[in-house]
Design a protein around this motif. Structure first.
Motif, PDB file in Angstrom:
ATOM      1  N   UNK A 270       0.698  -1.134   0.075  1.00 56.69           N
ATOM      2  CA  UNK A 270       0.055  -0.169  -0.038  1.00 56.69           C
ATOM      3  C   UNK A 270       0.954   1.207   0.172  1.00 56.69           C
ATOM      4  N   UNK A 271       1.954   1.157   0.746  1.00 54.00           N
ATOM      5  CA  UNK A 271       2.694   2.499   0.824  1.00 54.00           C
ATOM      6  C   UNK A 271       3.705   2.644  -0.676  1.00 54.00           C
ATOM      7  N   UNK A 272       4.034   1.650  -1.210  1.00 54.49           N
ATOM      8  CA  UNK A 272       4.728   1.844  -2.403  1.00 54.49           C
ATOM      9  C   UNK A 272       3.605   2.407  -3.397  1.00 54.49           C
ATOM     10  N   UNK A 273       2.519   2.151  -3.501  1.00 50.20           N
ATOM     11  CA  UNK A 273       1.495   2.728  -4.328  1.00 50.20           C
ATOM     12  C   UNK A 273       1.203   4.031  -4.052  1.00 50.20           C
ATOM     13  N   UNK A 274       1.240   4.445  -2.965  1.00 50.15           N
ATOM     14  CA  UNK A 274       0.829   5.988  -2.777  1.00 50.15           C
ATOM     15  C   UNK A 274       2.364   6.772  -2.664  1.00 50.15           C
ATOM     16  N   UNK A 275       3.544   6.068  -2.822  1.00 47.30           N
ATOM     17  CA  UNK A 275       4.615   6.875  -2.946  1.00 47.30           C
ATOM     18  C   UNK A 275       5.259   6.780  -4.259  1.00 47.30           C
ATOM     19  N   UNK A 276       4.756   5.996  -5.250  1.00 50.73           N
ATOM     20  CA  UNK A 276       5.244   5.615  -6.453  1.00 50.73           C
ATOM     21  C   UNK A 276       5.424   7.008  -7.541  1.00 50.73           C
ATOM     22  N   UNK A 277       4.286   7.986  -7.008  1.00 50.70           N
ATOM     23  CA  UNK A 277       4.019   9.100  -7.632  1.00 50.70           C
ATOM     24  C   UNK A 277       5.260   9.809  -7.665  1.00 50.70           C
ATOM     25  N   UNK A 278       6.287   9.749  -6.707  1.00 49.92           N
ATOM     26  CA  UNK A 278       7.425  10.565  -6.725  1.00 49.92           C
ATOM     27  C   UNK A 278       8.556  10.317  -8.051  1.00 49.92           C
ATOM     28  N   UNK A 279       8.403   9.217  -8.622  1.00 50.90           N
ATOM     29  CA  UNK A 279       9.337   9.089  -9.929  1.00 50.90           C
ATOM     30  C   UNK A 279       8.913  10.060 -10.650  1.00 50.90           C
ATOM     31  N   UNK A 280       7.853  10.597 -10.948  1.00 48.17           N
ATOM     32  CA  UNK A 280       7.496  11.676 -12.015  1.00 48.17           C
ATOM     33  C   UNK A 280       7.497  13.095 -11.629  1.00 48.17           C
ATOM     34  N   UNK A 281       7.698  13.259 -10.262  1.00 45.93           N
ATOM     35  CA  UNK A 281       7.780  14.651  -9.527  1.00 45.93           C
ATOM     36  C   UNK A 281       9.277  15.170  -9.722  1.00 45.93           C
ATOM     37  N   UNK A 282       9.512  16.390  -9.723  1.00 42.31           N
ATOM     38  CA  UNK A 282      11.114  16.847  -9.729  1.00 42.31           C
ATOM     39  C   UNK A 282      11.326  16.621  -8.443  1.00 42.31           C
ATOM     40  N   UNK A 283      12.967  16.175  -8.459  1.00 44.45           N
ATOM     41  CA  UNK A 283      13.799  16.070  -7.553  1.00 44.45           C
ATOM     42  C   UNK A 283      14.125  17.372  -6.764  1.00 44.45           C
ATOM     43  N   UNK A 284      14.597  17.180  -5.517  1.00 37.61           N
ATOM     44  CA  UNK A 284      14.875  18.490  -4.763  1.00 37.61           C
ATOM     45  C   UNK A 284      16.007  19.154  -5.542  1.00 37.61           C
ATOM     46  N   UNK A 285      16.927  18.460  -6.293  1.00 34.73           N
ATOM     47  CA  UNK A 285      17.916  19.304  -7.048  1.00 34.73           C
ATOM     48  C   UNK A 285      17.250  19.909  -8.099  1.00 34.73           C
ATOM     49  N   UNK A 286      16.463  19.310  -8.716  1.00 28.26           N
ATOM     50  CA  UNK A 286      15.646  20.015  -9.915  1.00 28.26           C
ATOM     51  C   UNK A 286      15.022  20.975  -9.774  1.00 28.26           C
ATOM     52  N   UNK A 287      14.239  21.110  -8.302  1.00 23.09           N
ATOM     53  CA  UNK A 287      13.441  22.236  -7.991  1.00 23.09           C
ATOM     54  C   UNK A 287      14.361  23.236  -7.623  1.00 23.09           C
ATOM     55  N   UNK A 288      15.681  23.105  -7.192  1.00 24.04           N
ATOM     56  CA  UNK A 288      16.663  24.162  -6.685  1.00 24.04           C
ATOM     57  C   UNK A 288      17.219  24.731  -7.949  1.00 24.04           C
TER      58      UNK A 288
END
Length: 362
Positions: free
Chosen positions: A324-342
């Motif tokens: 269940x946790x991996x299903x809710x966290x997997x969206x992070x793959x396509x979100x900007x990383x911290x470095x990309x946001x910086x």
């Protein structure tokens, strides 16, 4: 001489997060680790370790059954550290490098081990204004641990890419997403390690270094992934420190799953240059980088998604009770990383001091 592997409960996890202590107003490094130790509760003191710099501290979780539990300990520790900091004008931050600090303004903790390392590595250690996230997974025996270690070597870039948070150093934009990686690689026992056919091969290498006076313990080996016989774990060390607790949980969950899967799978071994190229791709481009394997080139994001699908189909996350946790966290793959946001913030506004705020946790 044997190097005993102390078995631990299979596939339990732990995390170590190296954090900066920064001034609330200026974001400069604050040499306040002694203050934290002095005012910490007894429960917090159990989780804190001194680190190389007096403006740095490490949070170390106990052995945990799940990644969610490990992140809970990190969050509690950060909240208490920041509460202490309110009275003294500092707070915690977690980035792979400090954005603008210079080596001349920092001081090394006066512990014998750190002073010995300073004597050995000279200017290399003086510029070690870097911070990492380390993840441990427990193993029942050394043979299973070696398999997981070899598997992890192939997949180091995916963990680095998700965690990247160090595009700035000494007040300059480096053009990389993880400059911390390049600083660490300057040390002689750091970076991508070699594969081992057996635990005895690892023992032979370790004993050659130790018996000839080059290392004192496993702590003097800083590979991107290392076998930790004392704890009975494999320790992933390639990740930048990261302020996003969901992202940390995702990394722990993925590493734990990959370790379990490695016990029933056979991984191909790659030429060392291929391993280096893949790591460079993550260092330079974060999750926008490419990944080269026997089937050709794909994007790092696609590679991560493929690995997650394999682990799901094999029932790995279900067995670990993290489905269940991996299903809710997997969206992070396509979100900007911290470095990309910086980097985006810097290119838009150019205020390098303000970019340090991206390291604030929570």
């Amino acid at each position: 001489m044997g190097l005993k592997f102390n078995p631990s409960k299979p596939f339990t996890v732990g995390a170590e997060l190296e954090i900066q202590i920064v001034d609330l107003k200026t974001y400069h490094l604050s040499e306040s680790s002694d203050i934290i130790f002095k005012h910490a509760s007894e429960n917090l003191k159990k989780l804190l370790h001194p680190e190389l710099l007096t403006s740095m501290i490490e949070i170390v979780t106990p052995v945990c059954e799940t990644p969610e539990e490990a992140v809970h300990y990190l969050k509690k520790a950060v909240l208490e550290i920041d509460d202490i900091g309110k009275s003294f004008g500092f707070r915690s931050a977690a980035l792979g490098t400090h954005v603008f600090a210079k080596k001349e303004t920092t001081h090394i903790t006066a512990k014998e081990r750190y002073l010995r390392l300073l004597e050995e590595f000279q200017i290399l250690l003086k510029q070690f204004l870097i911070y990492g996230l380390h993840i441990h997974v427990g193993f029942p025996d050394k043979e299973t641990a070696i398999k997981a270690y070899n598997t992890t070597i192939n997949n180091l870039p995916i963990f680095l890419a998700v965690s990247t948070s160090s595009p700035f150093f000494f007040g300059e934009f480096t053009g990389l997403n993880s400059y911390r990686t390049k600083i660490f690689e300057q040390l002689p026992r750091a970076g991508i390690p070699e594969y081992f056919d057996s635990y005895s091969e690892f023992e032979e290498m370790y004993n050659m270094l130790k018996n000839n006076g080059f290392i004192e313990s496993i702590k003097d080996i800083w590979w991107d992934v290392r076998i930790h016989p004392d704890f009975g774990t494999i320790e992933l060390r390639v990740c930048d420190a990261n302020p996003d607790l969901d992202r940390i949980e995702f990394l722990i969950t993925l590493f734990q799953g990959l370790c379990l899967y490695s016990s029933v799978s056979e991984e191909k071994r790659y030429f060392h240059q291929i391993l280096k190229q893949n790591k460079w791709n993550a260092t330079r481009y974060s999750t926008d980088g490419k990944f080269l394997d026997e089937s050709g080139t794909s994007g790092i994001k696609s590679k991560i998604a493929d690995i997650i699908d394999i682990l799901k189909n094999k029932g790995v996350f279900k067995e670990l009770k993290t489905e269940k946790r991996i299903d809710s966290l997997v969206k992070l793959i396509n979100e900007e990383t911290i470095s990309q946001r910086m980097i985006k913030e810097f290119k838009s506004y150019g205020n390098i001091v303000e970019i340090e705020k991206f390291g604030f946790i929570g």
